[in-house]
Design a protein around this motif. Structure first.
Motif, PDB file in Angstrom:
ATOM      1  N   GLY A  35       0.816  -1.522   0.082  1.00 35.79           N
ATOM      2  CA  GLY A  35       0.092   0.125  -0.046  1.00 35.79           C
ATOM      3  C   GLY A  35       1.005   1.229   0.003  1.00 35.79           C
ATOM      4  N   TRP A  36       0.299   2.418  -0.037  1.00 35.96           N
ATOM      5  CA  TRP A  36       0.692   3.540  -0.027  1.00 35.96           C
ATOM      6  C   TRP A  36      -0.016   4.585   1.112  1.00 35.96           C
ATOM      7  CZ3 TRP A  36       4.889   5.176  -2.673  1.00 35.96           C
ATOM      8  CH2 TRP A  36       5.325   4.465  -3.982  1.00 35.96           C
ATOM      9  N   TYR A  37       0.993   5.037   1.886  1.00 34.76           N
ATOM     10  CA  TYR A  37       0.232   5.968   2.786  1.00 34.76           C
ATOM     11  C   TYR A  37       1.025   7.418   2.884  1.00 34.76           C
ATOM     12  CZ  TYR A  37      -1.328   1.882   5.303  1.00 34.76           C
ATOM     13  OH  TYR A  37      -1.894   0.691   5.631  1.00 34.76           O
ATOM     14  N   THR A  50      -4.444   0.477  -0.781  1.00 35.29           N
ATOM     15  CA  THR A  50      -3.804  -0.789  -0.814  1.00 35.29           C
ATOM     16  C   THR A  50      -4.118  -1.763  -1.735  1.00 35.29           C
ATOM     17  OG1 THR A  50      -5.700  -1.618   0.573  1.00 35.29           O
ATOM     18  CG2 THR A  50      -3.845  -0.583   1.870  1.00 35.29           C
ATOM     19  N   ILE A  51      -3.457  -2.768  -2.095  1.00 34.88           N
ATOM     20  CA  ILE A  51      -3.623  -3.779  -3.216  1.00 34.88           C
ATOM     21  C   ILE A  51      -3.075  -4.999  -2.568  1.00 34.88           C
ATOM     22  CG2 ILE A  51      -1.542  -3.067  -4.409  1.00 34.88           C
ATOM     23  CD1 ILE A  51      -3.082  -4.002  -6.854  1.00 34.88           C
ATOM     24  N   TYR A  59      -9.219   2.158  -1.531  1.00 32.16           N
ATOM     25  CA  TYR A  59      -8.632   3.781  -1.764  1.00 32.16           C
ATOM     26  C   TYR A  59      -9.320   4.491  -0.612  1.00 32.16           C
ATOM     27  CZ  TYR A  59      -6.987   2.782  -6.437  1.00 32.16           C
ATOM     28  OH  TYR A  59      -6.500   1.860  -7.590  1.00 32.16           O
ATOM     29  N   ALA A  60      -8.588   5.497  -0.142  1.00 24.41           N
ATOM     30  CA  ALA A  60      -9.174   6.590   0.723  1.00 24.41           C
ATOM     31  C   ALA A  60     -10.137   7.175   0.013  1.00 24.41           C
ATOM     32  CB  ALA A  60      -8.105   7.303   1.321  1.00 24.41           C
ATOM     33  N   ASP A  61     -11.292   7.824   0.570  1.00 26.70           N
ATOM     34  CA  ASP A  61     -12.093   8.430  -0.261  1.00 26.70           C
ATOM     35  C   ASP A  61     -11.715   9.759  -0.810  1.00 26.70           C
ATOM     36  OD1 ASP A  61     -14.968   8.033   2.164  1.00 26.70           O
ATOM     37  OD2 ASP A  61     -14.067   6.762   0.495  1.00 26.70           O
ATOM     38  N   SER A  62     -10.663  10.481  -0.307  1.00 32.19           N
ATOM     39  CA  SER A  62     -10.137  11.518  -0.917  1.00 32.19           C
ATOM     40  C   SER A  62      -9.467  11.429  -2.170  1.00 32.19           C
ATOM     41  CB  SER A  62      -9.378  12.056   0.041  1.00 32.19           C
ATOM     42  OG  SER A  62      -7.980  11.188   0.616  1.00 32.19           O
ATOM     43  N   VAL A  63      -9.129  10.152  -2.223  1.00 30.67           N
ATOM     44  CA  VAL A  63      -8.110   9.934  -3.716  1.00 30.67           C
ATOM     45  C   VAL A  63      -8.863   9.007  -4.760  1.00 30.67           C
ATOM     46  CG1 VAL A  63      -6.301  10.024  -2.489  1.00 30.67           C
ATOM     47  CG2 VAL A  63      -6.967   7.816  -2.942  1.00 30.67           C
ATOM     48  N   LYS A  64     -10.238   8.585  -4.347  1.00 24.49           N
ATOM     49  CA  LYS A  64     -10.832   8.150  -5.312  1.00 24.49           C
ATOM     50  C   LYS A  64     -11.259   8.536  -6.544  1.00 24.49           C
ATOM     51  CE  LYS A  64     -13.332   4.749  -2.159  1.00 24.49           C
ATOM     52  NZ  LYS A  64     -14.582   4.373  -1.330  1.00 24.49           N
TER      53      LYS A  64
END
Length: 121
Positions: A35-37, A50-51, A59-64
């Motif tokens: 994943g990326w944080y 994450t994958i 995905y976080a909602d902010s980046v979807k």
């Protein structure tokens, strides 16, 4: 030991794009969820995406709709394609992975050193 090395960060104008990469190296048996944080100044580290090793993403909602996480299992590398960047995306981006280094042993969690992404005109 295992190392995660990110690359691809930098300065980009609002509305621009960047692609981050994270390569895992070392004694690796299996890589599970990656994943990326990100962590912005004065804020807590937050999940970006994450994958799983089967390709299921979250995905976080902010980046979807703007960010896409992917991975190349043959290269032990994951990516984060980011488009339509805005100032709120400015942060240090960290890759993360659950990696097993021995057969039949549980995975351990690893972090990269981080790469700065700055969105500014």
């Amino acid at each position: 030991q295992v190392q995660l090395v990110e690359s691809g960060g930098g300065l980009v104008q609002p509305g621009g794009s960047l692609r981050l990469s994270c390569a895992a190296s070392g004694r690796i048996t299996s890589i599970y969820t990656t994943g990326w944080y990100r962590q912005a100044p004065g804020k807590q580290r937050e999940l970006v995406a994450t994958i799983t090793n089967s390709g299921t993403t979250n995905y976080a909602d902010s980046v979807k709709g703007r960010f896409t996480i992917s991975r190349d299992n043959a290269k032990n590398t994951e990516y984060l394609q980011m488009i339509s960047l805005n100032a709120e995306d400015t942060a240090v981006y960290y890759c993360n992975a659950d990696i097993s280094t021995r057969l039949f042993s549980p995975a351990e969690n690893y972090w990269g050193q981080g790469t700065q992404v700055t969105v500014s005109a």
